[in-house]
Design a protein around this motif. Sequence first.
Motif, PDB file in Angstrom:
ATOM      1  N   GLU A 195       1.587  47.625  10.594  1.00  0.00           N
ATOM      2  CA  GLU A 195       2.930  47.175  10.940  1.00  0.00           C
ATOM      3  C   GLU A 195       3.507  48.067  12.036  1.00  0.00           C
ATOM      4  OE1 GLU A 195       6.807  45.705   8.412  1.00  0.00           O
ATOM      5  OE2 GLU A 195       5.468  47.180   7.496  1.00  0.00           O
ATOM      6  N   ASP A 196       4.041  47.425  13.074  1.00  0.00           N
ATOM      7  CA  ASP A 196       4.652  48.184  14.153  1.00  0.00           C
ATOM      8  C   ASP A 196       6.100  47.765  14.345  1.00  0.00           C
ATOM      9  OD1 ASP A 196       4.984  46.095  16.262  1.00  0.00           O
ATOM     10  OD2 ASP A 196       2.802  46.057  16.259  1.00  0.00           O
ATOM     11  N   GLN A 197       6.796  48.497  15.181  1.00  0.00           N
ATOM     12  CA  GLN A 197       8.185  48.206  15.513  1.00  0.00           C
ATOM     13  C   GLN A 197       8.276  47.834  16.987  1.00  0.00           C
ATOM     14  OE1 GLN A 197       9.762  52.032  14.531  1.00  0.00           O
ATOM     15  NE2 GLN A 197       9.967  51.555  12.374  1.00  0.00           N
ATOM     16  N   GLY A 198       7.235  47.199  17.482  1.00  0.00           N
ATOM     17  CA  GLY A 198       7.126  46.887  18.897  1.00  0.00           C
ATOM     18  C   GLY A 198       7.943  45.692  19.336  1.00  0.00           C
ATOM     19  N   ILE A 199       7.477  45.057  20.406  1.00  0.00           N
ATOM     20  CA  ILE A 199       8.235  43.980  21.048  1.00  0.00           C
ATOM     21  C   ILE A 199       8.211  42.678  20.263  1.00  0.00           C
ATOM     22  CG2 ILE A 199       7.953  44.973  23.340  1.00  0.00           C
ATOM     23  CD1 ILE A 199       5.772  42.837  23.857  1.00  0.00           C
ATOM     24  N   GLY A 200       7.257  42.540  19.329  1.00  0.00           N
ATOM     25  CA  GLY A 200       7.187  41.325  18.524  1.00  0.00           C
ATOM     26  C   GLY A 200       6.744  40.115  19.329  1.00  0.00           C
ATOM     27  N   MET A 201       6.737  38.965  18.654  1.00  0.00           N
ATOM     28  CA  MET A 201       6.277  37.724  19.283  1.00  0.00           C
ATOM     29  C   MET A 201       7.176  36.567  18.885  1.00  0.00           C
ATOM     30  SD  MET A 201       2.188  37.764  18.588  1.00  0.00           S
ATOM     31  CE  MET A 201       2.261  38.406  16.932  1.00  0.00           C
ATOM     32  N   SER A 202       7.237  35.582  19.761  1.00  0.00           N
ATOM     33  CA  SER A 202       7.924  34.334  19.439  1.00  0.00           C
ATOM     34  C   SER A 202       7.005  33.484  18.554  1.00  0.00           C
ATOM     35  CB  SER A 202       8.248  33.573  20.724  1.00  0.00           C
ATOM     36  OG  SER A 202       7.043  33.119  21.329  1.00  0.00           O
ATOM     37  N   ASP A 203       7.553  32.419  17.982  1.00  0.00           N
ATOM     38  CA  ASP A 203       6.736  31.504  17.172  1.00  0.00           C
ATOM     39  C   ASP A 203       5.626  30.885  18.013  1.00  0.00           C
ATOM     40  OD1 ASP A 203       8.177  32.016  14.874  1.00  0.00           O
ATOM     41  OD2 ASP A 203       9.501  30.290  15.116  1.00  0.00           O
ATOM     42  N   GLU A 204       5.938  30.561  19.262  1.00  0.00           N
ATOM     43  CA  GLU A 204       4.920  29.976  20.149  1.00  0.00           C
ATOM     44  C   GLU A 204       3.783  30.958  20.399  1.00  0.00           C
ATOM     45  OE1 GLU A 204       4.318  28.435  24.717  1.00  0.00           O
ATOM     46  OE2 GLU A 204       6.354  28.436  23.896  1.00  0.00           O
ATOM     47  N   GLU A 205       4.112  32.213  20.634  1.00  0.00           N
ATOM     48  CA  GLU A 205       3.078  33.224  20.867  1.00  0.00           C
ATOM     49  C   GLU A 205       2.212  33.419  19.626  1.00  0.00           C
ATOM     50  OE1 GLU A 205       4.594  36.487  23.961  1.00  0.00           O
ATOM     51  OE2 GLU A 205       5.966  36.168  22.265  1.00  0.00           O
ATOM     52  N   LYS A 206       2.818  33.376  18.444  1.00  0.00           N
ATOM     53  CA  LYS A 206       2.057  33.540  17.200  1.00  0.00           C
ATOM     54  C   LYS A 206       1.006  32.446  17.045  1.00  0.00           C
ATOM     55  CE  LYS A 206       5.770  34.196  14.619  1.00  0.00           C
ATOM     56  NZ  LYS A 206       6.659  34.350  13.471  1.00  0.00           N
ATOM     57  N   GLN A 207       1.317  31.234  17.527  1.00  0.00           N
ATOM     58  CA  GLN A 207       0.369  30.124  17.424  1.00  0.00           C
ATOM     59  C   GLN A 207      -0.906  30.390  18.225  1.00  0.00           C
ATOM     60  OE1 GLN A 207       2.420  26.583  18.650  1.00  0.00           O
ATOM     61  NE2 GLN A 207       3.753  26.565  16.858  1.00  0.00           N
ATOM     62  N   HIS A 208      -0.814  31.223  19.250  1.00  0.00           N
ATOM     63  CA  HIS A 208      -1.963  31.495  20.120  1.00  0.00           C
ATOM     64  C   HIS A 208      -2.523  32.900  19.941  1.00  0.00           C
ATOM     65  CE1 HIS A 208      -1.259  27.755  22.231  1.00  0.00           C
ATOM     66  NE2 HIS A 208       0.022  28.070  22.277  1.00  0.00           N
ATOM     67  N   PHE A 209      -1.994  33.643  18.995  1.00  0.00           N
ATOM     68  CA  PHE A 209      -2.318  35.055  18.817  1.00  0.00           C
ATOM     69  C   PHE A 209      -3.817  35.324  18.726  1.00  0.00           C
ATOM     70  CE2 PHE A 209      -2.262  38.966  16.030  1.00  0.00           C
ATOM     71  CZ  PHE A 209      -1.738  39.816  16.984  1.00  0.00           C
ATOM     72  N   PHE A 210      -4.565  34.445  18.081  1.00  0.00           N
ATOM     73  CA  PHE A 210      -5.998  34.663  17.889  1.00  0.00           C
ATOM     74  C   PHE A 210      -6.867  33.900  18.896  1.00  0.00           C
ATOM     75  CE2 PHE A 210      -4.137  35.367  13.639  1.00  0.00           C
ATOM     76  CZ  PHE A 210      -4.493  36.699  13.497  1.00  0.00           C
ATOM     77  N   ASP A 211      -6.248  33.234  19.857  1.00  0.00           N
ATOM     78  CA  ASP A 211      -7.005  32.495  20.864  1.00  0.00           C
ATOM     79  C   ASP A 211      -7.694  33.457  21.828  1.00  0.00           C
ATOM     80  OD1 ASP A 211      -5.919  30.270  19.691  1.00  0.00           O
ATOM     81  OD2 ASP A 211      -4.627  29.737  21.391  1.00  0.00           O
TER      82      ASP A 211
END
Length: 157
Positions: A93-109
């Motif tokens: 777990e980090d406290q970084g910039i995080g991701m939008s829902d759209e980015e999460k959909q492609h996270f493992f691509d």
Amino acid sequence: MLLLSRTHHKIEKEEINLSLLFLSEVEQMREIADKKEIVINSDIEEGILYYGDEVMLMRMLMNLLDNAIKYQEEKGVINVRLYKDKEIVLIVEDQGIGMSDEEKQHFFDRFYRGKGRYLSEGSGMGMAIVKWIIEKHQGSIEVESSLGKGTKITVKL
């Protein structure tokens, strides 16, 4: 990339002390984190044994921590937790910039790099490799993230 292209690649499973393996990897990644004044806290339960591929599992944690460091602001904190309940659970777990829902959909691509890509170099293969390694070990991975609030990765083996 070569590893991912070989979907028939057989993993070399043996009994390993996952606790010691992950403690060692966290220590190595602390050297990289120190350069950005990032603290890596670890809460790793002792004596967790697992039947898996040591090199691949080490690569998995290295990629998860590398990603957390890349997208973490300077002087941030990363928490790593490993424990055994009904299954083995790893949380990064980090406290970084995080991701939008759209980015999460492609996270493992493969080759995908989100909006924070300007912060670091990379090929966009790290998380695809992580997912592949976890699947080869019949595990699962979850991602929780919000823009500006960081990311929590949970791996179950």
